[in-house]
Design an enzyme around this catalytic site. Structure first.
Site, short mmCIF file in Angstrom:
data_model
loop_
_atom_site.label_atom_id
_atom_site.label_comp_id
_atom_site.label_asym_id
_atom_site.label_seq_id
_atom_site.Cartn_x
_atom_site.Cartn_y
_atom_site.Cartn_z
N GLY A 16 0.80 -1.23 0.00
CA GLY A 16 0.00 0.00 0.00
C GLY A 16 0.83 1.26 0.00
CE LYS A 47 -2.30 5.89 -0.70
NZ LYS A 47 -2.68 4.71 0.08
CG ASP A 123 -5.24 6.16 2.09
OD1 ASP A 123 -6.01 5.70 1.23
OD2 ASP A 123 -4.02 5.87 2.12
CG ASP A 124 -2.31 9.54 1.78
OD1 ASP A 124 -2.67 9.72 2.96
OD2 ASP A 124 -1.21 9.04 1.49
CE1 TYR A 170 -4.57 8.84 5.74
CE2 TYR A 170 -2.94 7.94 7.22
CZ TYR A 170 -3.26 8.67 6.09
OH TYR A 170 -2.27 9.24 5.33
CD1 TRP A 229 -1.31 1.76 7.04
CD2 TRP A 229 -2.95 1.21 5.61
NE1 TRP A 229 -0.87 2.05 5.77
CE2 TRP A 229 -1.86 1.73 4.88
CE3 TRP A 229 -4.09 0.81 4.92
CZ2 TRP A 229 -1.87 1.86 3.49
CZ3 TRP A 229 -4.10 0.93 3.54
CH2 TRP A 229 -3.01 1.45 2.84
CG ASP A 230 1.98 -1.02 12.55
OD1 ASP A 230 2.63 0.03 12.44
OD2 ASP A 230 2.00 -1.73 13.59
CG ASP A 236 5.76 5.27 1.26
OD1 ASP A 236 5.97 5.70 2.42
OD2 ASP A 236 4.61 4.94 0.88
CG ASN A 264 2.07 0.43 3.67
OD1 ASN A 264 2.25 -0.17 2.62
ND2 ASN A 264 2.20 1.75 3.76
C1 GDL Z 1 0.25 7.09 4.19
C2 GDL Z 1 -0.43 6.27 3.19
C3 GDL Z 1 0.39 5.06 2.77
C4 GDL Z 1 1.88 5.36 2.79
C5 GDL Z 1 2.23 5.72 4.21
C6 GDL Z 1 3.70 6.00 4.47
C7 GDL Z 1 -1.92 5.29 4.90
C8 GDL Z 1 -3.31 4.90 5.26
N1 GDL Z 1 -1.75 5.84 3.69
O1 GDL Z 1 -0.29 8.05 4.66
O2 GDL Z 1 -0.03 4.68 1.47
O3 GDL Z 1 2.63 4.25 2.39
O4 GDL Z 1 1.52 6.89 4.57
O5 GDL Z 1 4.18 7.04 3.68
O6 GDL Z 1 -1.03 5.11 5.66
#
Ligand code: GDL
Length: 462
Positions: A16, A47, A123-124, A170, A229-230, A236, A264
């Site tokens: 993600g 994404k 999100d985002d 979130y 969502w950890d 990234d 994630n």
């Molecule tokens: C985020 C993004 C996710 C991204 C992460 C770290 C969520 C719900 N969404 O905000 O896609 O990888 O930060 O940069 O976490």
């Protein structure tokens, strides 16, 4: 597996992050690791799969469908749940029947290929609303709850799989900033069908800790326990780092307080071996669990991947190296101790040359050598994943070593220090570094504008 009536505790991995999605071969490897670590869910939502966000209304073409089928088959063979996400939030009009038809069209295509579990990611995205949606629902949360409920009801007629959303705010910091509007979570909790799972990343997007009290309060507001969502291992957001430390900062009791935990992790697939291993041991533990022990155990299991074409590497050096890329909020103890020891030795203009200081310098050079030797890894994918960050660490250690020589050499006392290999503009150069220097973060999170250097300096000579 996907038809169980008891909600299963979801444990697994989210693809993600921003950046290149994993390859089909990497996903197969991931699912094998997940099975070995006792995880049950793979979540597809990179994404930068254009069909996730930018062109969410468009169905997959045949090659995209092949990947979906491969994921369905790969997960099914291993008894894993596959959750497919779609992220319409950038430009959806919640009141437009064409957009409702568009999301159903996307899901039908996936249902036809065997996907049963879905997530709508919100999100985002900006929290601005189109006037028609505002007039109809009055708030973003109400519009999203109604829209997602309709998609959920439609999907229920076709599958009994899990249905998830990621809300627009979130994490607690976003809620405190009123992202999504006043009372967003309360309105969502009240309006959203109780069977729909709601993602939450904790106090922050990247949460150092996840404590039980805030989760209990959130559970009341959402009228259901959240699904975590950890982002602990996500990298990234910072191209210079990766995280191969242990799962940490989450009490074991968290597992009873939430509907599941999905990681994630690092964009570079192969760097996730230890995090997934450690997460598996956390999930399996019921009384005591030692985060550091799980890290060392994970490193041991990862160690065979460090076979080289030359002389073997040393496991102890791997521990120090992995400690340098541990967790977002902390280095591992060996890297921490080494950085401190180097700083101590070099804090005086004439660094000591006693055996203890020599040992610190030798340790630093071992680390530099380990970085250089990674080029010999037989596992080229692993080397490629390390390469950029490891190059940088090696360069920095090399520079410190040169400084060290300069400082202890009486013949060079008082002379300016320079390195022939670290020249202005080619070393630590570029636009990003320049603009980075404008705002300096303070430890409390506030930022300070630094006195601006208007002189760009001489152009680099090539
Ligand atoms: C985020 C993004 C996710 C991204 C992460 C770290 C969520 C719900 N969404 O905000 O896609 O990888 O930060 O940069 O976490």
């Amino acid at each position: 597996m996907t038809d169980s009536s008891e909600p299963q505790f979801l444990s697994g991995v989210i693809e993600g992050f921003y950046g290149p999605p994993w390859t089909p071969a990497e996903r197969h490897q991931l699912w094998d690791w997940m099975v070995r670590s006792g995880l049950n869910t793979y979540f597809y939502g990179p994404k930068d799969d254009l069909h996730q966000r930018a062109i969410w209304r468009q169905s997959y073409d045949e090659s995209g469908l092949m990947e979906v089928r491969e994921a369905v088959a790969g997960c099914r063979q291993r008894g894993l749940r596959l959750i497919y996400a779609c992220s319409p939030g950038l430009d959806v009009t919640y009141s437009d029947p064409a957009d409702m038809a568009a999301i159903q069209g996307r899901l039908i295509q996936l249902l036809d290929d065997g996907v049963n579990d879905f997530c709508i990611l919100l999100d985002d995205i900006p929290d601005a609303m189109r006037p028609v949606d505002l007039a109809r629902w009055g708030s973003l949360a109400a519009a999203q709850a109604a829209w997602v409920n309709e998609v959920y009801a439609w999907s229920r007629a076709r599958t009994q799989g899990r249905f998830l959303i990621c809300p627009t705010p979130y994490c607690a910091r976003m809620v405190a900033a009123r992202h999504g509007g006043e009372g967003y979570l309360e309105i969502l909790g009240q309006g959203l069908h109780p069977d729909i799972d709601v993602f939450w990343t904790g106090p922050e997007i990247i949460s150092e800790t996840l404590d039980l009290d805030p989760i209990a309060r959130l559970t009341e507001i959402l009228r259901r326990p959240p699904l975590i969502w950890d982002n602990l291992f996500a990298n990234d957001y910072d191209g210079r780092r990766f995280f191969c430390g242990p799962y940490a900062g989450r009490p074991l009791e968290l597992k009873q307080a939430v509907r599941g935990i999905l990681l994630n992790p690092n964009t570079e697939f192969s760097l996730n071996f230890v995090p997934i291993h450690s997460f598996g041991t956390y999930l399996a533990a019921d009384r005591a669990w030692d985060s550091r022990a799980s890290f060392l155990e994970g490193l041991k299991a990862w160690w065979p991947r460090f076979a080289t074409v030359g002389a073997p590497l040393s496991f102890d050096d791997l521990v120090t190296f992995a400690d340098c890329f541990y967790l977002p909020y902390q280095e591992g103890p060996e890297a921490d101790a080494l950085a401190l020891a180097i700083a101590c030795c070099l804090s005086s203009p004439r660094p000591p040359v006693d055996p203890e200081s020599l040992a610190v310098r030798a340790r630093m050079l071992r680390l530099k050598d380990f970085c250089a030797r990674l080029v010999d890894l037989k596992d080229r994918g692993l080397f490629h994943a390390f390469h950029r960050r490891v190059w940088e660490l090696r360069e920095e250690l090399d520079l410190i070593d040169r400084w060290w020589s300069h400082q202890i050499d009486p013949a060079r006392a008082g002379t300016p220090f320079e390195s022939d290999f670290h020249r202005p503009k080619t070393y630590r150069g570029g636009f990003v570094v320049r603009v980075q220097s404008f705002l300096k973060p303070r430890p409390d999170g506030s930022m300070e504008w630094t006195s601006m250097n208007l002189n760009p300096g001489p152009a680099s000579a090539i």
